[in-house]
Design an enzyme around this catalytic site. Structure first.
Site, PDB file in Angstrom:
ATOM      1  N   LYS A   1       0.827  -1.217   0.000  1.00 45.02           N
ATOM      2  CA  LYS A   1       0.000   0.000   0.000  1.00 45.02           C
ATOM      3  C   LYS A   1       0.858   1.263   0.000  1.00 45.02           C
ATOM      4  O   LYS A   1       0.621   2.178  -0.786  1.00 45.02           O
ATOM      5  CB  LYS A   1      -0.931   0.027   1.225  1.00 45.02           C
ATOM      6  CG  LYS A   1      -1.902  -1.146   1.293  1.00 45.02           C
ATOM      7  CD  LYS A   1      -2.890  -0.995   2.431  1.00 45.02           C
ATOM      8  CE  LYS A   1      -2.267  -1.068   3.817  1.00 45.02           C
ATOM      9  NZ  LYS A   1      -1.805  -2.421   4.190  1.00 45.02           N
TER      10      LYS A   1
ATOM     11  N   ARG B   1      -9.614   0.687   9.440  1.00 45.00           N
ATOM     12  CA  ARG B   1      -9.304  -0.713   9.718  1.00 45.00           C
ATOM     13  C   ARG B   1     -10.441  -1.387  10.465  1.00 45.00           C
ATOM     14  O   ARG B   1     -10.385  -2.596  10.680  1.00 45.00           O
ATOM     15  CB  ARG B   1      -8.022  -0.809  10.549  1.00 45.00           C
ATOM     16  CG  ARG B   1      -6.742  -0.991   9.707  1.00 45.00           C
ATOM     17  CD  ARG B   1      -5.558  -0.910  10.645  1.00 45.00           C
ATOM     18  NE  ARG B   1      -4.395  -1.672  10.269  1.00 45.00           N
ATOM     19  CZ  ARG B   1      -3.292  -1.129   9.737  1.00 45.00           C
ATOM     20  NH1 ARG B   1      -3.243   0.142   9.428  1.00 45.00           N
ATOM     21  NH2 ARG B   1      -2.236  -1.884   9.515  1.00 45.00           N
TER      22      ARG B   1
ATOM     23  N   ARG C   1      11.496  -6.849   4.370  1.00 42.46           N
ATOM     24  CA  ARG C   1      11.466  -5.418   4.656  1.00 42.46           C
ATOM     25  C   ARG C   1      12.084  -5.143   6.026  1.00 42.46           C
ATOM     26  O   ARG C   1      12.777  -4.153   6.224  1.00 42.46           O
ATOM     27  CB  ARG C   1      10.016  -4.902   4.606  1.00 42.46           C
ATOM     28  CG  ARG C   1       9.907  -3.404   4.855  1.00 42.46           C
ATOM     29  CD  ARG C   1       8.518  -2.885   4.556  1.00 42.46           C
ATOM     30  NE  ARG C   1       7.605  -3.127   5.668  1.00 42.46           N
ATOM     31  CZ  ARG C   1       6.301  -2.806   5.629  1.00 42.46           C
ATOM     32  NH1 ARG C   1       5.761  -2.288   4.542  1.00 42.46           N
ATOM     33  NH2 ARG C   1       5.534  -3.028   6.677  1.00 42.46           N
TER      34      ARG C   1
ATOM     35  N   ARG D   1      11.640  -1.398  11.442  1.00 44.38           N
ATOM     36  CA  ARG D   1      10.354  -1.491  12.138  1.00 44.38           C
ATOM     37  C   ARG D   1      10.332  -2.735  13.015  1.00 44.38           C
ATOM     38  O   ARG D   1      10.473  -3.852  12.526  1.00 44.38           O
ATOM     39  CB  ARG D   1       9.205  -1.556  11.127  1.00 44.38           C
ATOM     40  CG  ARG D   1       8.767  -0.200  10.642  1.00 44.38           C
ATOM     41  CD  ARG D   1       7.673  -0.311   9.604  1.00 44.38           C
ATOM     42  NE  ARG D   1       6.450  -0.949  10.113  1.00 44.38           N
ATOM     43  CZ  ARG D   1       5.313  -0.906   9.448  1.00 44.38           C
ATOM     44  NH1 ARG D   1       5.213  -0.279   8.286  1.00 44.38           N
ATOM     45  NH2 ARG D   1       4.250  -1.491   9.947  1.00 44.38           N
TER      46      ARG D   1
ATOM     47  N   ARG E   1      -0.253  -9.499  12.969  1.00 46.52           N
ATOM     48  CA  ARG E   1      -0.784  -8.358  12.206  1.00 46.52           C
ATOM     49  C   ARG E   1      -1.700  -8.856  11.079  1.00 46.52           C
ATOM     50  O   ARG E   1      -2.744  -8.273  10.815  1.00 46.52           O
ATOM     51  CB  ARG E   1       0.362  -7.519  11.622  1.00 46.52           C
ATOM     52  CG  ARG E   1       1.033  -6.646  12.676  1.00 46.52           C
ATOM     53  CD  ARG E   1       2.401  -6.173  12.245  1.00 46.52           C
ATOM     54  NE  ARG E   1       2.343  -5.331  11.058  1.00 46.52           N
ATOM     55  CZ  ARG E   1       3.385  -5.133  10.257  1.00 46.52           C
ATOM     56  NH1 ARG E   1       4.545  -5.729  10.481  1.00 46.52           N
ATOM     57  NH2 ARG E   1       3.264  -4.340   9.221  1.00 46.52           N
TER      58      ARG E   1
HETATM   59  P1  AMP Z   1       0.811  -0.039   9.107  1.00 47.18           P
HETATM   60  O1  AMP Z   1       1.988   0.852   8.904  1.00 47.18           O
HETATM   61  O2  AMP Z   1      -0.397   0.426   8.339  1.00 47.18           O
HETATM   62  O3  AMP Z   1       1.128  -1.491   8.862  1.00 47.18           O
HETATM   63  O4  AMP Z   1       0.385   0.104  10.660  1.00 47.18           O
HETATM   64  C1  AMP Z   1       1.278  -0.302  11.702  1.00 47.18           C
HETATM   65  C2  AMP Z   1       0.518  -0.390  13.030  1.00 47.18           C
HETATM   66  O5  AMP Z   1      -0.036   0.908  13.350  1.00 47.18           O
HETATM   67  C3  AMP Z   1      -0.658  -1.329  13.024  1.00 47.18           C
HETATM   68  O6  AMP Z   1      -0.290  -2.654  13.250  1.00 47.18           O
HETATM   69  C4  AMP Z   1      -1.472  -0.738  14.164  1.00 47.18           C
HETATM   70  O7  AMP Z   1      -0.938  -1.093  15.425  1.00 47.18           O
HETATM   71  C5  AMP Z   1      -1.278   0.748  13.998  1.00 47.18           C
HETATM   72  N1  AMP Z   1      -2.331   1.309  13.111  1.00 47.18           N
HETATM   73  C6  AMP Z   1      -2.153   1.878  11.877  1.00 47.18           C
HETATM   74  N2  AMP Z   1      -3.316   2.281  11.353  1.00 47.18           N
HETATM   75  C7  AMP Z   1      -4.269   1.944  12.253  1.00 47.18           C
HETATM   76  C8  AMP Z   1      -5.679   2.059  12.293  1.00 47.18           C
HETATM   77  N3  AMP Z   1      -6.364   2.605  11.267  1.00 47.18           N
HETATM   78  N4  AMP Z   1      -6.339   1.619  13.381  1.00 47.18           N
HETATM   79  C9  AMP Z   1      -5.671   1.073  14.413  1.00 47.18           C
HETATM   80  N5  AMP Z   1      -4.363   0.910  14.431  1.00 47.18           N
HETATM   81  C10 AMP Z   1      -3.636   1.325  13.386  1.00 47.18           C
END
Ligand code: AMP
Length: 370
Positions: free
Chosen positions: A194, A269, A308, A314, A326
């Site tokens: 994404k 989400r 990654r 990360r 996740r």
């Molecule tokens: P991402 O970079 O999108 O993979 O997000 C990394 C982490 O950020 C996720 O595993 C969640 O812990 C938190 N996070 C990101 N976006 C959301 C969301 N819309 N709602 C809840 N937690 C989020």
């Protein structure tokens, strides 16, 4: 549903059902005041034709109906210049006349109506208007019956037009004040690509990219209160609580008030987030146009994320069990959003396996069609 008339977009404002109630209430008030006398209802053409029609059908006693035809609008601005196209064609001496107007804004048309009736020796001239814009009205004529007060925004439907279009709509619509935005939810499991794709698409379509994950990570790096709160969830691969995330997203959108549109990446989400996003877009006179979802197999995801993790730094990419958590969170809580957007006919699945360029092509093909 938003409707487009000529070059402008209009959003639902007063539906037919509510209009029916408003008209019925006006009928009740006017019939109670007039009693047994036979009134002459005078509709102001063209805009009032639907209102007059519904009104007299509901009117419980005998009455006469006639029309005068005035023209006052050019485009969406009220003009001073009122043309009298068809005037009175019958003697109304001694009669109770009730003007039925679809809308009174500046009052220019009403002024012309008073001019027309000045020498007609009617018993009384009563003014009834379905819609009234108090902020725009700048005359002193009394308005005896008002259906609904509305803000000073241009409306169409139920007889009212924008340059000839919209009179036939059974509901009333309001002009959308912001320009047309393109808002896309970029969707897919962690590791679907994404972020990578959003970087290409934001350039190509001149959109603002908001990644909630990136905003959280920025806050963690800067050790803000929000970052500290989010970290405890993110480290385990769990979702941050809805209200925290929604408040943060609202702020990010507000920071870009004049954007052409947004790519939402990692948001919504959950169903609560999706609803909050719809409300936010609605408050901006806008909407989500599409959820474009990158579809990738789980094992490919795990492989990509571990790879990654070797360079991203990360914490949640470094450990296979957190990665799997996740992905599980995605299927448990997030994947249901496919149904949410499918129900609105906004879901577009795109194969997320292939070269970066090929996938950008596939996504663009969807966006270009919106
Ligand atoms: P991402 O970079 O999108 O993979 O997000 C990394 C982490 O950020 C996720 O595993 C969640 O812990 C938190 N996070 C990101 N976006 C959301 C969301 N819309 N709602 C809840 N937690 C989020």
């Amino acid at each position: 549903m938003v409707v487009k008339l000529h070059d402008l977009y209009f959003k639902p404002f007063v539906n037919a059902n509510e209009l029916d109630g408003v008209v019925q209430r006006m009928v009740n008030e006017i019939a109670a005041d007039i009693g047994d006398e036979i009134p002459v209802f005078v509709g102001i053409m063209n805009g009032s034709f639907m209102f007059v029609s519904d009104f007299v059908k509901k009117y419980p006693n005998p009455c006469e109906v006639t029309f005068i035809k005035l023209a006052s609008y050019e485009g969406v601005k009220s003009t001073e210049d009122i043309q009298r196209l068809i005037g009175l064609t019958q003697d109304l001496t001694g009669r109770t006349v009730v003007i039925l107007e679809d809308i009174i804004d500046s009052g220019n048309t009403l002024e012309e109506v008073h001019r027309i009736f000045k020498n007609e020796n009617v018993k009384q001239l009563l003014i009834a208007t379905l819609f009234y814009k108090p902020e725009a009205y700048n005359k002193d004529f009394k308005l005896h019956y008002i259906g609904k007060e509305i803000p000073n925004k241009f409306i169409v439907g139920y007889g009212l037009d924008y340059d000839g279009l919209g009179r036939d709509l059974p509901d009333v619509y309001q002009l959308k004040t912001t320009q047309h935005m393109t808002n896309i939810v970029l969707f897919g499991p962690p590791g679907a690509g994404k972020g990578t794709q959003a970087n290409f698409l934001k350039e190509k379509y001149d959109l603002v990219h908001i990644s909630t994950g990136d905003v959280f990570r920025y806050n963690i790096k800067n050790e803000t209160a929000l970052g500290m709160l989010a970290k405890s969830y993110m480290d385990k691969g769990e979702l941050v609580p809805d209200q925290v995330t929604i408040d943060m997203l609202n702020k990010e959108v507000e920071k870009n008030a004049d954007a052409n549109g947004f790519i939402f990446d990692g948001f919504p989400r959950t169903n609560a987030q999706a609803k909050a996003l719809d409300e936010l877009m609605d408050s901006k006179d806008s909407q989500i146009n599409a959820m474009v979802a990158l579809e990738v197999d789980d094992e490919v995801l795990v492989e990509r994320l571990l790879k990654r993790g070797e360079t991203s730094g990360r914490a949640d990419d470094a450990d296979e069990s957190i990665i799997r958590n996740r992905i599980k969170e995605y299927y448990d809580k997030t994947a249901i959003l496919k149904d949410y957007y499918s129900a609105q006919d906004k879901y577009y699945g795109v194969d997320g396996v292939g070269s970066i360029e090929d996938i950008t092509e596939r996504l663009s093909a969807v966006i270009d069609k919106l």
